[in-house]
Write an enzyme that holds these catalytic residues in place. Structure first.
Site, PDB file in Angstrom:
ATOM      1  CE  LYS A  27      -2.925   5.367  -1.660  1.00 20.27           C
ATOM      2  NZ  LYS A  27      -3.988   6.140  -2.162  1.00 20.27           N
ATOM      3  CE1 TYR A  87      -3.356   2.854   0.675  1.00 28.01           C
ATOM      4  CE2 TYR A  87      -1.965   3.168   2.824  1.00 28.01           C
ATOM      5  CZ  TYR A  87      -2.940   3.804   1.955  1.00 28.01           C
ATOM      6  OH  TYR A  87      -3.788   5.000   1.965  1.00 28.01           O
TER       7      TYR A  87
END
Ligand SMILES: NC(=O)c1ccc[n+]([C@@H]2O[C@H](COP(=O)([O-])OP(=O)(O)OC[C@H]3O[C@@H](n4cnc5c(N)ncnc54)[C@H](OP(=O)(O)O)[C@@H]3O)[C@@H](O)[C@H]2O)c1
Length: 322
Positions: free
Chosen positions: A203, A199
């Protein structure tokens, strides 16, 4: 202030401003707006007088519930519309973009939808987090860029915003995958995948790509920026387990307070173009040291070229809309 102390200060002592600005006449798209930050941002836009708020969701029934909740809390009827969008499917992204391109204007494209998972699964032949948070997110933005530019050109008062919601966790990785011949091939390889930081990796990729493409849009009239809402209560950590839950319990902003940072990104002017925002304010200084380092610059150039190749295979010519 170091990264950790700045983050703690922000979580504990900063409350982003409650939005009161008018969005009258504006057409606003919020992806992933059936729950979480997207729902609360959409509620602010509706309350602040937006003309149309399009709830772009993969679960239409959940979107209808969200619409009902917004209508009840704002007493504004016939503002929200529920449109289907599944970022795990390029066909869905293309269909959504085709439909949205027929809108008379797009003032805000708030690309908020995202996933955080440590389970490796594929979507469209890419690891799912990368497919949803990165590939489809930029695919959708680039497909709608001509409409955003047209809005800027044809409506003198319009200042279209293309917003990619990112996160401070981009700082948790320096993208070691970018040292290999092809970053995305490594990310898509289950045997090599480090799902612990997948994750954050997604980002960071968002941050790098926004910084790479923003200069290409300098004269377009479109503002591209990337807010970080801070750690907030939402459904995001649903798969991340006890430690994420505990951290949130102590430090997280409410979903509504966090969503203010996304609305702030739709209000801020040219100074936010290409910029990272924290607490609702432009704050490039809060980017990780890697992003602005020489290695980060190299990674930025490389991942953009690689992503461009992927996007061109999905929709030939899509990266030519700058
Ligand atoms: N919450 C935080 O602490 C935090 C911090 C920094 C950044 N962010 C960012 O803020 C954004 C919103 O996150 P959130 O915290 O509000 O999370 P959330 O409550 O889990 O909401 C995520 C939204 O994305 C949607 N979504 C997931 N996969 C999708 C797909 N394939 N196609 C279309 N929509 C999809 C979800 O739909 P379903 O309900 O159908 O799954 C949901 O509406 C994300 O970009 C996240 O990275 C959040």
């Amino acid at each position: 202030m170091g990264f950790l102390s700045a983050w703690l200060y922000s979580q504990l002592f900063v409350t982003p401003k409650y939005p009161t600005e008018s969005f009258a006449d504006q057409t606003i798209i919020v992806t992933g707006s059936n729950v979480g930050l997207g729902l609360e941002a959409a509620r602010h836009f509706a309350r602040c007088n937006a003309k149309r708020v399009i709830l772009a969701v993969r679960n239409v029934a959940a979107g209808e519930k969200a619409k009902q909740s917004i209508e009840e809390s704002t007493s504004r009827q016939n503002v929200c519309e529920v449109w289907e969008l599944d970022l795990a499917s390029y066909a869905s992204v293309k269909a959504f973009a085709e439909r949205a391109s027929k809108l008379s204007r797009i003032d805000v494209l708030l690309e908020n939808a995202g996933i955080a998972t440590q389970n490796f699964t594929l979507a469209e032949d890419h690891e799912r987090t990368i497919a949803v948070n990165v590939i489809s997110t930029f695919l959708l933005g680039l497909l709608l860029l001509p409409k955003l530019k047209e809005t800027a050109k044809q409506i003198p008062t319009a200042k279209p915003h293309w917003i990619i919601v990112t996160s401070e966790v981009h700082a948790l990785t320096n993208l070691p995958e970018s040292k290999s011949p092809n970053t995305f091939e490594v990310l898509d390889d289950e045997k090599k995948a480090n799902m612990q930081v997948r994750y954050p990796t997604s980002k960071l990729l968002e941050v790098l790509v926004v910084r790479k493409i923003a200069p290409k849009l300098a004269d377009s009239g479109v503002i591209l920026n990337m807010p970080n809402p801070g750690m907030c209560h939402s459904e995001l950590a649903r798969e991340l387990g006890f430690s994420a839950w505990l951290l949130k319990l102590v430090l997280a902003r409410t979903t509504e307070v966090g969503s203010r940072t996304l609305v702030a990104a739709a209000i801020v002017g040219n100074e936010s173009h290409g910029a990272y925002m924290t607490d609702g304010k432009v704050s490039n200084g809060a980017l990780s040291a890697f992003v602005t380092s020489e290695d980060g610059q190299k990674a930025q150039e490389k991942v953009w070229l690689e992503l461009k190749e992927i996007l061109e295979k999905i929709v030939p010519g899509v990266t030519g809309s700058f």
